[in-house]
Design an enzyme around this catalytic site. Structure first.
Site, short mmCIF file in Angstrom:
data_model
loop_
_atom_site.label_atom_id
_atom_site.label_comp_id
_atom_site.label_asym_id
_atom_site.label_seq_id
_atom_site.Cartn_x
_atom_site.Cartn_y
_atom_site.Cartn_z
N SER A 94 41.73 48.61 38.56
CA SER A 94 42.86 47.75 38.88
C SER A 94 43.79 48.42 39.88
O SER A 94 43.38 48.81 40.97
CB SER A 94 43.57 47.34 37.58
N ASP A 216 37.77 36.64 36.14
CA ASP A 216 38.86 37.59 35.94
C ASP A 216 40.16 36.93 36.35
O ASP A 216 40.37 36.62 37.52
CB ASP A 216 38.60 38.85 36.78
N HIS A 244 39.32 41.42 32.75
CA HIS A 244 39.74 42.36 33.79
C HIS A 244 39.28 43.79 33.52
O HIS A 244 39.58 44.69 34.31
CB HIS A 244 41.28 42.32 33.89
#
Length: 271
Positions: A94, A216, A244
């Site tokens: 991320s 996602d 995610h």
């Protein structure tokens, strides 16, 4: 300040190259555990917590330093210098994928390759760019987080995790969010979701594997396709997964994709 205690650094495994695992918002290094046994026989593995997360030294948290991703990039650069041996590959989940890109831009050659898991250079839609959120959506998300962090965490963490068939993972992420000191989490959320790193990734020539879930909420497939288009030496791999955090909910698929990509940095053949 001692770097190892500041970032709760742990070193595992051995090999000619180093994998540094860098976690995302609301997480800590323990969430890499599903991948570790697969890679420690062939790589030196470095785990750490971003300052303000996990078991990092909270006394090291400086609101001014960490008011942009540059503060985290500075820390990562120090960790690479002290603990990286051989060629260094950053595995960033991320927002940490963008932290790694910043280090790469500032010090070309420090990172030999990137594995970006659920990356997003910008979460906000702009012109013909699809980030997945409108600006007002992000403002609303941050306002809710400011007013009721624990409530937001309990509601959002299972949605972010996805993995509908693995409810324990949603509970784990919720608990991780709730353990984070709220004021630090609020600032990090604002820094993360308001960042725009499109200029930092555009044209970055470092070999990059983009691992994107097929479903996602935080980083839709369109974002992975954008990154593949602007990173000239990149490969996009879509993992059949809802959520995610595919390194937790679909670790075998992630390991398989990473094996193929990482083969140039392995001293022996992949089993």
């Amino acid at each position: 300040m001692n770097l190892q205690s500041r970032n709760n650094i742990k070193v595992l495994g051995e090999g000619p190259s180093t994998l540094i695992f860098s976690h995302g918002f609301g997480c800590d290094q323990t969430m890499w555990r599903y991948l570790l046994d697969h890679f420690t026989p062939r790589f030196k593995v470095v785990l750490y917590d971003l300052v303000g997360a996990g078991q990092s030294d909270l006394d090291a948290y400086d609101r001014e330093k960490y008011n942009s991703l540059a503060g985290y990039a500075h820390d990562l650069g120090e960790i690479i210098d002290e603990f990286g041996t051989g060629e260094v590959i950053l595995v960033g989940h991320s927002v940490s994928a963008m932290i790694g890109a910043l280090v790469d831009r500032q010090s070309p050659g420090k990172i030999a390759a990137h594995v970006m898991i659920g990356p997003s250079p910008c979460y906000i839609d702009a012109d013909d760019y699809v980030g997945g959120f409108k600006l007002e959506d992000i403002h609303s998300l941050l306002d809710t987080l400011d007013s009721n962090y624990l409530g937001w965490s309990s509601t959002m963490a299972p949605v972010i995790m996805g993995a509908p068939g693995q409810p324990a993972l949603g509970e784990e992420l919720t608990n991780s969010f709730c353990r984070t000191e709220p004021e630090i989490a609020k600032q990090f959320a604002r820094v993360t979701f308001m960042s725009d790193n499109r200029k930092d990734v555009a044209g970055l020539i470092t070999p990059t594997l983009i691992l994107q879930s097929t479903d996602d909420l935080i980083a839709p497939v369109a974002v992975g396709e954008y990154l593949q288009a602007v990173l000239p030496n990149s490969t996009l791999c879509l993992v059949a997964n809802v959520g995610h955090c595919p390194h937790m909910s679909a670790p075998s698929a992630c390991s398989e994709a990473m094996d193929s990509f990482l083969s140039p940095w392995v001293g022996t053949d992949v089993d």
